[in-house]
Write an enzyme that holds these catalytic residues in place. Structure first.
Site, PDB file in Angstrom:
ATOM      1  N   ASN A   1       1.145  -0.866   0.030  1.00  0.00           N
ATOM      2  CA  ASN A   1      -0.072  -0.181   0.154  1.00  0.00           C
ATOM      3  C   ASN A   1       0.650   1.201   0.028  1.00  0.00           C
ATOM      4  OD1 ASN A   1      -2.188  -1.249   0.247  1.00  0.00           O
ATOM      5  ND2 ASN A   1      -2.630  -0.936   1.660  1.00  0.00           N
TER       6      ASN A   1
ATOM      7  N   GLU B   1      -2.457  -0.112  -8.513  1.00  0.00           N
ATOM      8  CA  GLU B   1      -3.981  -0.457  -7.713  1.00  0.00           C
ATOM      9  C   GLU B   1      -4.119   0.908  -7.809  1.00  0.00           C
ATOM     10  OE1 GLU B   1      -6.162  -3.569  -4.025  1.00  0.00           O
ATOM     11  OE2 GLU B   1      -4.613  -1.442  -3.407  1.00  0.00           O
TER      12      GLU B   1
ATOM     13  N   TRP C   1     -10.766  -7.414  11.930  1.00  0.00           N
ATOM     14  CA  TRP C   1      -9.926  -6.969  10.000  1.00  0.00           C
ATOM     15  C   TRP C   1      -8.645  -7.599  11.731  1.00  0.00           C
ATOM     16  CZ3 TRP C   1      -6.977  -3.073  10.305  1.00  0.00           C
ATOM     17  CH2 TRP C   1      -6.434  -2.705   8.927  1.00  0.00           C
TER      18      TRP C   1
ATOM     19  N   ARG D   1     -15.218  -2.557   5.327  1.00  0.00           N
ATOM     20  CA  ARG D   1     -14.573  -4.385   4.776  1.00  0.00           C
ATOM     21  C   ARG D   1     -15.645  -5.378   4.396  1.00  0.00           C
ATOM     22  NH1 ARG D   1     -10.545  -1.680   4.394  1.00  0.00           N
ATOM     23  NH2 ARG D   1      -8.709  -1.458   5.233  1.00  0.00           N
TER      24      ARG D   1
ATOM     25  N   ASP E   1      -8.198 -12.219  -4.853  1.00  0.00           N
ATOM     26  CA  ASP E   1      -7.564 -11.232  -3.814  1.00  0.00           C
ATOM     27  C   ASP E   1      -7.928 -11.411  -2.396  1.00  0.00           C
ATOM     28  OD1 ASP E   1      -7.169  -8.658  -3.153  1.00  0.00           O
ATOM     29  OD2 ASP E   1      -9.476  -7.719  -3.055  1.00  0.00           O
TER      30      ASP E   1
ATOM     31  N   HIS F   1      -1.492   1.548  10.094  1.00  0.00           N
ATOM     32  CA  HIS F   1      -2.291   2.278   9.144  1.00  0.00           C
ATOM     33  C   HIS F   1      -3.113   3.189   8.530  1.00  0.00           C
ATOM     34  CE1 HIS F   1      -5.817   0.404   6.194  1.00  0.00           C
ATOM     35  NE2 HIS F   1      -5.147  -0.723   5.739  1.00  0.00           N
TER      36      HIS F   1
ATOM     37  N   SER G   1       2.716  -2.170   5.452  1.00  0.00           N
ATOM     38  CA  SER G   1       3.408  -2.565   5.435  1.00  0.00           C
ATOM     39  C   SER G   1       5.059  -2.694   4.637  1.00  0.00           C
ATOM     40  CB  SER G   1       3.860  -4.129   4.561  1.00  0.00           C
ATOM     41  OG  SER G   1       3.035  -3.630   3.356  1.00  0.00           O
TER      42      SER G   1
HETATM   43  C1  LIG Z   1      -6.188  -6.639   8.163  1.00  0.00           C
HETATM   44  C2  LIG Z   1      -5.251  -6.162   7.535  1.00  0.00           C
HETATM   45  C3  LIG Z   1      -4.887  -5.751   5.910  1.00  0.00           C
HETATM   46  C4  LIG Z   1      -3.786  -4.949   5.408  1.00  0.00           C
HETATM   47  N1  LIG Z   1      -3.413  -4.679   4.313  1.00  0.00           N
HETATM   48  C5  LIG Z   1      -2.675  -4.192   3.810  1.00  0.00           C
HETATM   49  C6  LIG Z   1      -2.115  -4.129   2.322  1.00  0.00           C
HETATM   50  O1  LIG Z   1      -2.681  -4.692   1.740  1.00  0.00           O
HETATM   51  N2  LIG Z   1      -1.116  -3.926   1.963  1.00  0.00           N
HETATM   52  C7  LIG Z   1       0.227  -2.739   3.047  1.00  0.00           C
HETATM   53  O2  LIG Z   1       0.821  -2.904   2.958  1.00  0.00           O
HETATM   54  N3  LIG Z   1      -0.383  -3.644   4.267  1.00  0.00           N
HETATM   55  C8  LIG Z   1      -1.680  -4.001   4.607  1.00  0.00           C
HETATM   56  N4  LIG Z   1      -1.884  -3.798   5.655  1.00  0.00           N
HETATM   57  C9  LIG Z   1      -0.936  -3.140   7.129  1.00  0.00           C
HETATM   58  C10 LIG Z   1       0.239  -3.678   7.244  1.00  0.00           C
HETATM   59  O3  LIG Z   1       0.136  -5.444   7.894  1.00  0.00           O
HETATM   60  C11 LIG Z   1       0.910  -3.539   9.015  1.00  0.00           C
HETATM   61  O4  LIG Z   1       0.901  -2.229   8.667  1.00  0.00           O
HETATM   62  C12 LIG Z   1       2.421  -4.271   9.340  1.00  0.00           C
HETATM   63  O5  LIG Z   1       2.336  -5.192   9.447  1.00  0.00           O
HETATM   64  C13 LIG Z   1       2.799  -3.332  10.416  1.00  0.00           C
HETATM   65  O6  LIG Z   1       3.363  -4.643  11.174  1.00  0.00           O
HETATM   66  P1  LIG Z   1       4.220  -4.979  12.318  1.00  0.00           P
HETATM   67  O7  LIG Z   1       5.715  -5.009  12.581  1.00  0.00           O
HETATM   68  O8  LIG Z   1       3.795  -2.850  13.391  1.00  0.00           O
HETATM   69  O9  LIG Z   1       3.296  -4.996  12.602  1.00  0.00           O
HETATM   70  P2  LIG Z   1       3.292  -6.545  13.079  1.00  0.00           P
HETATM   71  O10 LIG Z   1       3.318  -6.900  11.148  1.00  0.00           O
HETATM   72  O11 LIG Z   1       1.211  -7.088  13.197  1.00  0.00           O
HETATM   73  O12 LIG Z   1       3.730  -7.282  13.617  1.00  0.00           O
HETATM   74  C14 LIG Z   1       3.847  -7.794  15.106  1.00  0.00           C
HETATM   75  C15 LIG Z   1       4.710  -8.282  16.344  1.00  0.00           C
HETATM   76  O13 LIG Z   1       4.178  -8.285  17.270  1.00  0.00           O
HETATM   77  C16 LIG Z   1       4.213  -9.290  17.625  1.00  0.00           C
HETATM   78  N5  LIG Z   1       3.925 -10.131  19.010  1.00  0.00           N
HETATM   79  C17 LIG Z   1       2.419  -9.053  19.383  1.00  0.00           C
HETATM   80  N6  LIG Z   1       2.514  -9.175  21.013  1.00  0.00           N
HETATM   81  C18 LIG Z   1       3.500  -9.917  21.322  1.00  0.00           C
HETATM   82  C19 LIG Z   1       4.092  -9.847  22.378  1.00  0.00           C
HETATM   83  N7  LIG Z   1       3.236  -9.636  23.732  1.00  0.00           N
HETATM   84  N8  LIG Z   1       5.277 -10.489  22.993  1.00  0.00           N
HETATM   85  C20 LIG Z   1       5.950 -11.119  21.648  1.00  0.00           C
HETATM   86  N9  LIG Z   1       5.558 -11.045  20.430  1.00  0.00           N
HETATM   87  C21 LIG Z   1       4.131 -10.147  20.373  1.00  0.00           C
HETATM   88  C22 LIG Z   1       3.416 -10.040  16.463  1.00  0.00           C
HETATM   89  O14 LIG Z   1       3.781 -11.825  16.911  1.00  0.00           O
HETATM   90  C23 LIG Z   1       4.118  -9.962  15.472  1.00  0.00           C
HETATM   91  O15 LIG Z   1       4.825 -10.941  14.846  1.00  0.00           O
HETATM   92  C24 LIG Z   1      -2.896  -5.035   6.653  1.00  0.00           C
HETATM   93  C25 LIG Z   1      -2.930  -4.734   8.108  1.00  0.00           C
HETATM   94  C26 LIG Z   1      -4.260  -5.001   8.532  1.00  0.00           C
HETATM   95  C27 LIG Z   1      -4.498  -5.924   9.472  1.00  0.00           C
END
Ligand SMILES: Cc1cc2nc3c(=O)[nH]c(=O)nc-3n(C[C@H](O)[C@H](O)[C@H](O)COP(=O)(O)OP(=O)(O)OC[C@H]3O[C@@H](n4cnc5c(N)ncnc54)[C@H](O)[C@@H]3O)c2cc1C
Length: 625
Positions: free
Chosen positions: A62, A126, A216, A247, A350, A387, A434
């Protein structure tokens, strides 16, 4: 009590979480750590190949700015994000991510992620900022690179992080427990990077019964980033800015490809297009209501007004969109048939790429998207700073972009020395998604190593009494269950304890009713927030009696402790901001209008880790240098 071994791990940089941001941090930190003879350790509660929000895969990246291609500028991305958040965003942080995000996307491609290519060359978009991918294995690919850089011996999986260890106002490590073996963990670290995602199941979900885990946002992110940074004493920002995604109803399938790629319309049950019929409402939210694209919360709001007037359900007009595209080939029956097949498979793919359950629901309910519309609905609130929400820790910007008020030495360092954050864990820098979370992780990982090299913080020592106290606190739910479970014939009905599921229901009910959940049409007020806080206080008192029959339930207990603090930060911040800035996310019935004069600012908060007293404050929104 069952015997729990204490395992102690010493490292220089401790990475908490193995999601997108942490995998970015791992790659960058490993490189710089090697050059400086430092050790980096990553811990996740799950298995990093399929952990976090990208576990099921994604169908689009995204955030891609396209700097090399000359498609967009960093400033354009900053403007887009700020407008979408109704004027509340940190320009310096958004720009810092935007200028590095393409680099992360190019790395993903190098590591093997298939990104769609256009016939005329370049990526298939997209939308303006989004790229189409074959992303079923997105997370596996990103995790593999993190493992290769860090070395699997430095990755500890299936350990739940409970909270921070502090020494003289500085972060000194973390503690947690294995969700598979009777092991309590103490991590001693000279710097900590926190990226344990956002939070779900703070509010009552639409799903009930056996569908409860279908939300979600991924059910395994439960507010640990907020709890960890808050308990370390770090300042938080935008804790009122929840995200409500609209959604596909019940399985929460993504709508991006439908709106952006297939150019589908959403209408009410009578065929009315709320985005057209309610356009005048946008005047009430100017200047933000009048920009393109219209902010996500305002788009939600216009649909919600239809629902509140009894014009629901709202439908995605899938059949109309697909027919319109296929009709371009109507003079050539063979090409037309082939196009229909291609569109049909793209529509299913998708979902299969990122929300398999939506494809299952469609199949189970005989939906053929080329023939029939599907319901869409506003989901319950989530906390996801990466997000379209914005909640998270208040972090330093980069020296060349941040005004002095936003800069304290190292990019992405929280207001606590040695504690870094990224992804969903940081606030006021939405729309990183992501790719941007990965890029932000890289920025923070590199800054954390620079902090270690420049400041050379001492190796923390933690005395045995502290370790024993943390262990007893962590394992208390197990002890409570062992002591009292024989008191009744039914383990979930017991006057001496509360099981995590029941506790979660209580939290969700009060948030739904007092803090503007689905059940109260996303509406709250001063009196509702105050009553909600009173009930939260009593719930917190009862959290002392959370009990766990096994390690899995122990994790569920701690997830609930974390959610409770996320809930409190949210209610307190909504209460403090006396205006409605994000209708469609939440509505303050007693202050139903935008008030730029008094509230075009960040609302930040801190909690004293010892006394748990909260302080609310306003911070100026400043342009980048
Ligand atoms: C439903 C959905 C759809 C999305 N669609 C898109 C898309 O189409 N394109 C796009 O680019 N982005 C998309 N995103 C956004 C993207 O997924 C997030 O921006 C990204 O994953 C955030 O990264 P993060 O590392 O902060 O969190 P995450 O990737 O969620 O990682 C968090 C990590 O912390 C770990 N964790 C949590 N609590 C604990 C704990 N207490 N102890 C140890 N480990 C823990 C989890 O296991 C996980 O590995 C979407 C998000 C969602 C929810």
């Amino acid at each position: 009590m069952a015997n729990f071994e204490t395992v102690q791990v010493e490292t220089d940089l401790l990475i908490l979480g193995g999601g997108m941001a942490s995998c970015g941090a791992a790659v960058e930190a490993a490189y710089w750590a090697k050059k400086n003879g430092l050790k980096v350790t990553l811990v996740d509660k799950a298995a990093v190949d399929r952990s976090g929000a990208v576990a099921m895969g994604l169908s689009a990246i995204n955030q891609y700015v396209g700097l090399k291609e000359g498609d967009n500028t960093v400033e354009e991305y900053v403007n887009y994000v700020k407008q979408d958040l109704m004027g509340v965003a940190r320009d310096d942080l958004v720009a810092s991510i935007a200028r590095h995000v393409d680099g992360s996307v190019h790395l993903f491609e190098k590591w093997g992620l298939p990104i769609w290519k256009a016939e005329e060359g370049g990526y298939v978009h997209e939308g303006r900022w989004q790229l189409m991918i074959n992303g079923e294995s997105y997370k596996v690919i990103v995790a593999e690179a993190a493992k290769n850089h860090l070395g699997v011996e430095n990755i500890i999986e299936r350990v739940f992080i409970v909270g921070p260890i502090m020494k003289d106002g500085q972060v000194a490590g973390a503690y947690g427990f294995s969700v598979r073996e009777n092991k309590f963990y103490i991590f001693k670290a000279r710097a900590v990077f926190c990226a344990m995602g956002g939070a779900v199941h703070v509010f009552k979900p639409r799903s009930t019964g056996e569908g409860l885990g279908r939300a979600w946002y991924p059910p395994w992110n439960s507010g640990s980033s907020l709890y960890f940074t808050l308990k370390a004493g770090a300042e938080q920002t935008c804790q009122e800015v929840r995200f409500i995604p609209v959604r596909f109803k019940d399985a929460y399938g993504p709508v991006g490809a439908w709106f952006l790629l297939f150019k589908s319309r959403a209408t009410n049950a009578f065929g009315g297009e709320y985005m057209v019929e309610r356009r005048d409402e946008l005047q009430n939210w100017k200047p933000y209501g009048l920009v393109k694209p219209i902010p996500a919360n305002l788009r939600n709001y216009l649909g919600m007004l239809d629902v509140m007037e009894g014009k629901g359900p709202i439908y995605m007009r899938t059949e109309e969109a697909l027919q319109k595209i296929a009709n371009e080939y109507k003079d050539d029956p063979k090409a037309h048939k082939a196009k229909v097949k291609e569109l049909e498979s793209e529509a299913w793919e998708d979902f299969l790429d990122m929300t398999i359950s939506q494809a299952i629901l469609w199949a189970a309910s005989n939906v053929e998207p080329e023939k029939r519309s599907s319901e869409i609905a506003a989901a319950e609130p989530y906390f996801i700073g990466s997000h379209s929400g914005a909640s998270g820790a208040w972090v330093s910007g980069p020296e060349d972009l941040a005004p002095p008020e936003y800069f304290w030495g190292y990019e992405n360092m929280c207001t606590v020395k040695g504690l870094f954050a990224a992804g969903d864990a940081t606030g006021a820098s939405s729309h990183k998604f992501s790719s941007g979370s990965h890029a932000e992780g890289r920025i923070a990982g590199k800054a954390a190593i620079r902090y270690l090299v420049n400041e050379n913080p001492p190796k923390p020592t933690i005395d045995d009494a502290t370790i024993e106290a943390l262990k007893a606190k962590t394992l208390k739910p197990i002890e409570l269950f062992e002591e009292h479970s024989g008191f009744t014939s039914q383990v979930d009905v017991n006057p001496n304890y509360i099981l995590p599921k029941m506790y979660m229901f209580r939290l969700q009910k009060l948030m739904d009713e007092y803090a503007g959940g689905v059940g109260s049409q996303f509406t709250t007020s001063k009196v509702l927030c105050e009553r909600g806080l009173e009930l939260l206080d009593m719930l917190k008192e009862d959290s002392d009696f959370l009990a766990a029959a096994d390690l899995h339930e122990l994790m569920r207990c701690w997830e609930n402790y974390h959610r409770t603090y996320q809930a409190e930060a949210h209610v307190r911040t909504m209460l403090f901001r006396e205006e409605t800035r994000w209708p469609g996310y939440y509505f303050r019935a007693d202050f139903p209008k935008l008030d730029n004069e008094n509230w075009l600012c960040f609302v930040n908060c801190t909690m004293d880790p010892e006394t748990e007293e909260w302080t609310m404050l306003k911070r100026d929104i400043l342009p980048m240098k």
